[in-house]
Design an enzyme around this catalytic site. Structure first.
Site, PDB file in Angstrom:
ATOM      1  N   TYR A  58       0.836  -1.206   0.000  1.00  0.00           N
ATOM      2  CA  TYR A  58       0.000   0.000   0.000  1.00  0.00           C
ATOM      3  C   TYR A  58       0.872   1.258   0.000  1.00  0.00           C
ATOM      4  O   TYR A  58       1.656   1.492   0.929  1.00  0.00           O
ATOM      5  CB  TYR A  58      -0.940   0.032   1.212  1.00  0.00           C
ATOM      6  N   LEU A 201     -17.771  -1.703   1.893  1.00  0.00           N
ATOM      7  CA  LEU A 201     -18.704  -0.743   1.270  1.00  0.00           C
ATOM      8  C   LEU A 201     -18.539  -0.758  -0.250  1.00  0.00           C
ATOM      9  O   LEU A 201     -19.072   0.110  -0.934  1.00  0.00           O
ATOM     10  CB  LEU A 201     -18.449   0.672   1.814  1.00  0.00           C
ATOM     11  N   SER A 243     -11.523   4.805   5.395  1.00  0.00           N
ATOM     12  CA  SER A 243     -11.971   6.180   5.223  1.00  0.00           C
ATOM     13  C   SER A 243     -10.861   7.092   5.694  1.00  0.00           C
ATOM     14  O   SER A 243     -10.127   6.749   6.622  1.00  0.00           O
ATOM     15  CB  SER A 243     -13.234   6.447   6.044  1.00  0.00           C
ATOM     16  N   ASN A 252     -19.180   5.260  10.834  1.00  0.00           N
ATOM     17  CA  ASN A 252     -18.994   3.812  10.713  1.00  0.00           C
ATOM     18  C   ASN A 252     -18.974   3.118  12.083  1.00  0.00           C
ATOM     19  O   ASN A 252     -19.440   1.986  12.219  1.00  0.00           O
ATOM     20  CB  ASN A 252     -17.726   3.512   9.908  1.00  0.00           C
TER      21      ASN A 252
HETATM   22  N1  LIG Z   1      -6.573  -8.293   1.083  1.00  0.00           N
HETATM   23  C1  LIG Z   1      -6.871  -7.645  -0.019  1.00  0.00           C
HETATM   24  O1  LIG Z   1      -6.597  -8.093  -1.165  1.00  0.00           O
HETATM   25  C2  LIG Z   1      -7.598  -6.330   0.078  1.00  0.00           C
HETATM   26  C3  LIG Z   1      -8.201  -5.775  -1.072  1.00  0.00           C
HETATM   27  C4  LIG Z   1      -8.888  -4.573  -0.915  1.00  0.00           C
HETATM   28  C5  LIG Z   1      -8.956  -3.960   0.346  1.00  0.00           C
HETATM   29  N2  LIG Z   1      -8.333  -4.507   1.426  1.00  0.00           N
HETATM   30  C6  LIG Z   1      -8.377  -3.863   2.763  1.00  0.00           C
HETATM   31  O2  LIG Z   1      -9.728  -3.515   3.076  1.00  0.00           O
HETATM   32  C7  LIG Z   1      -9.818  -2.126   3.337  1.00  0.00           C
HETATM   33  C8  LIG Z   1     -11.187  -1.594   2.965  1.00  0.00           C
HETATM   34  O3  LIG Z   1     -11.490  -1.869   1.604  1.00  0.00           O
HETATM   35  P1  LIG Z   1     -11.534  -0.728   0.452  1.00  0.00           P
HETATM   36  O4  LIG Z   1     -10.666   0.383   0.843  1.00  0.00           O
HETATM   37  O5  LIG Z   1     -11.277  -1.439  -0.822  1.00  0.00           O
HETATM   38  O6  LIG Z   1     -13.057  -0.304   0.365  1.00  0.00           O
HETATM   39  P2  LIG Z   1     -14.234   0.127   1.373  1.00  0.00           P
HETATM   40  O7  LIG Z   1     -13.760   0.190   2.763  1.00  0.00           O
HETATM   41  O8  LIG Z   1     -15.380  -0.740   1.023  1.00  0.00           O
HETATM   42  O9  LIG Z   1     -14.598   1.567   0.841  1.00  0.00           O
HETATM   43  C9  LIG Z   1     -13.797   2.687   1.063  1.00  0.00           C
HETATM   44  C10 LIG Z   1     -14.517   3.866   0.417  1.00  0.00           C
HETATM   45  O10 LIG Z   1     -15.783   4.066   1.056  1.00  0.00           O
HETATM   46  C11 LIG Z   1     -15.893   5.418   1.461  1.00  0.00           C
HETATM   47  N3  LIG Z   1     -16.588   5.456   2.746  1.00  0.00           N
HETATM   48  C12 LIG Z   1     -16.132   5.080   3.970  1.00  0.00           C
HETATM   49  N4  LIG Z   1     -17.064   5.266   4.911  1.00  0.00           N
HETATM   50  C13 LIG Z   1     -18.146   5.774   4.270  1.00  0.00           C
HETATM   51  C14 LIG Z   1     -19.419   6.187   4.715  1.00  0.00           C
HETATM   52  N5  LIG Z   1     -19.764   6.126   5.998  1.00  0.00           N
HETATM   53  N6  LIG Z   1     -20.302   6.666   3.790  1.00  0.00           N
HETATM   54  C15 LIG Z   1     -19.958   6.734   2.485  1.00  0.00           C
HETATM   55  N7  LIG Z   1     -18.762   6.367   1.991  1.00  0.00           N
HETATM   56  C16 LIG Z   1     -17.850   5.889   2.894  1.00  0.00           C
HETATM   57  C17 LIG Z   1     -14.493   5.944   1.571  1.00  0.00           C
HETATM   58  O11 LIG Z   1     -14.460   7.308   1.276  1.00  0.00           O
HETATM   59  P3  LIG Z   1     -13.991   8.420   2.373  1.00  0.00           P
HETATM   60  O12 LIG Z   1     -12.528   8.219   2.598  1.00  0.00           O
HETATM   61  O13 LIG Z   1     -14.354   9.693   1.750  1.00  0.00           O
HETATM   62  O14 LIG Z   1     -14.801   8.133   3.625  1.00  0.00           O
HETATM   63  C18 LIG Z   1     -13.750   5.153   0.506  1.00  0.00           C
HETATM   64  O15 LIG Z   1     -13.874   5.797  -0.741  1.00  0.00           O
HETATM   65  C19 LIG Z   1      -8.655  -1.543   2.527  1.00  0.00           C
HETATM   66  O16 LIG Z   1      -8.322  -0.234   2.926  1.00  0.00           O
HETATM   67  C20 LIG Z   1      -7.588  -2.561   2.812  1.00  0.00           C
HETATM   68  O17 LIG Z   1      -7.036  -2.342   4.096  1.00  0.00           O
HETATM   69  C21 LIG Z   1      -7.673  -5.700   1.316  1.00  0.00           C
END
Ligand SMILES: NC(=O)c1ccc[n+]([C@@H]2O[C@H](COP(=O)([O-])OP(=O)(O)OC[C@H]3O[C@@H](n4cnc5c(N)ncnc54)[C@H](OP(=O)(O)O)[C@@H]3O)[C@@H](O)[C@H]2O)c1
Length: 278
Positions: A58, A201, A243, A252
């Site tokens: 990352y 999300l 976020s 959240n």
């Molecule tokens: N192991 C793997 O292969 C893998 C793959 C993907 C992800 N991950 C891990 O999982 C974590 C989370 O997944 P992700 O980052 O892909 O996606 P996510 O958590 O599903 O979504 C993040 C997005 O949602 C928005 N968000 C957060 N809270 C919100 C709310 N209350 N209302 C509306 N929008 C909201 C954020 O924007 P704002 O910042 O504006 O709030 C951001 O754009 C990653 O950061 C990583 O640590 C692991």
């Protein structure tokens, strides 16, 4: 800022893991966003987030550095820090080098959870697991995790570990139901392995889904809170949400107070994936 205790679920040995963690995949990579991300991390810790998920990949290591800077001075035993070894580093000696890089960027002596970021068929899993086992024995990692592993791969990993598998971190949310279809959810429940749902999300798409918006409105909660609560309510499931917006971080946490009535759970279980507005 008010701080709250995040509930935990237990690992195979009874150790607690907060059910809601903070993801940092986008941290350290957005030009100019680092000040906001550092502030968001510190705010999250003040609010009570203790489970932080990062990875060596990352932001090319910058995410780990931001996490390391934010947690400096905090009682280490109160935190649950997870990081991941990239699939290009799954040879035995590469794993041993990768953890040292992560520990140095995190400014920690150990991580709570070290995950294989994704399976790499070109490298024998036994070689990787030998290194992971050594890291537990040397005290550099508390628990071994896997990520993006299917059932057969998870079975193989479990058979090669000397200290069991703490979690399989996979893509799972209201709109992405692969772990239900491919057996990974059931496998985790049957083997006492936590399923850590990533992208809960769907990178912001779940809170824009019409049905999720309607059901959340009926319950008087926000769509994001409903989506996170639906995951956390499931047996052996925890989640990590990303976020860097302090209001979203607080919102959240509100998912922890949501009680979803059974008829609404049934409707959410059947939510068809195509309802998402891309
Ligand atoms: N192991 C793997 O292969 C893998 C793959 C993907 C992800 N991950 C891990 O999982 C974590 C989370 O997944 P992700 O980052 O892909 O996606 P996510 O958590 O599903 O979504 C993040 C997005 O949602 C928005 N968000 C957060 N809270 C919100 C709310 N209350 N209302 C509306 N929008 C909201 C954020 O924007 P704002 O910042 O504006 O709030 C951001 O754009 C990653 O950061 C990583 O640590 C692991």
């Amino acid at each position: 800022m008010e701080s709250r205790q995040i509930p935990t679920k237990t690992l195979h040995d009874g150790a607690p893991v907060p059910v809601l963690g903070l993801g940092t995949a986008g941290y350290g990579s957005a030009f100019g966003g680092e000040y906001r991300q550092g502030d968001a991390l510190r705010a999250a810790l003040q609010m009570g987030y203790r489970h932080i998920d990062t990875a060596e990949i990352y932001g090319g290591g910058r995410s780990e550095e931001l996490v390391g800077a934010a947690i400096r001075g905090m009682p280490r035993e109160e935190l649950f820090i997870a990081t991941k070894v990239h699939r290009a580093h799954l040879r035995h000696d590469d794993v041993l080098r990768a953890i040292d890089g992560s520990l140095s960027r995190l400014q920690c002596d150990y991580v709570d959870l070290y995950l294989i970021h994704a399976p790499e068929p070109a490298i024998p899993l036994r070689e990787t697991m030998d290194a992971m086992n050594e890291l537990v024995e040397r005290g550099k990692i508390r628990y071994i995790g896997i990520s993006n592993f299917g059932v057969d791969q998870a079975d193989e990993a479990l058979s090669l570990t000397r200290s069991l598998i703490a979690t399989n971190q996979v893509h799972y949310n209201l709109l992405v139901r692969e772990p239900e279809r491919n057996g990974v959810l059931r496998w985790c429940q049957e083997h006492d392995v936590l399923l850590t749902a990533y992208s809960p999300l769907e990178k912001g798409r779940v809170p824009r889904d019409d049905t999720v918006i309607r059901l959340a409105g009926d319950l008087g909660v926000t769509p994001a809170q409903l989506a996170l609560a639906w995951l956390i309510k499931k047996d052996h499931v925890i989640t990590i949400v990303q976020s860097d917006n302090v209001e979203h971080l607080e919102e959240n946490l509100g998912a922890l107070d949501v009680d979803i009535p059974e008829d609404m759970v049934a409707e959410l279980e059947n939510l068809p994936a195509h309802r998402v507005r891309w």
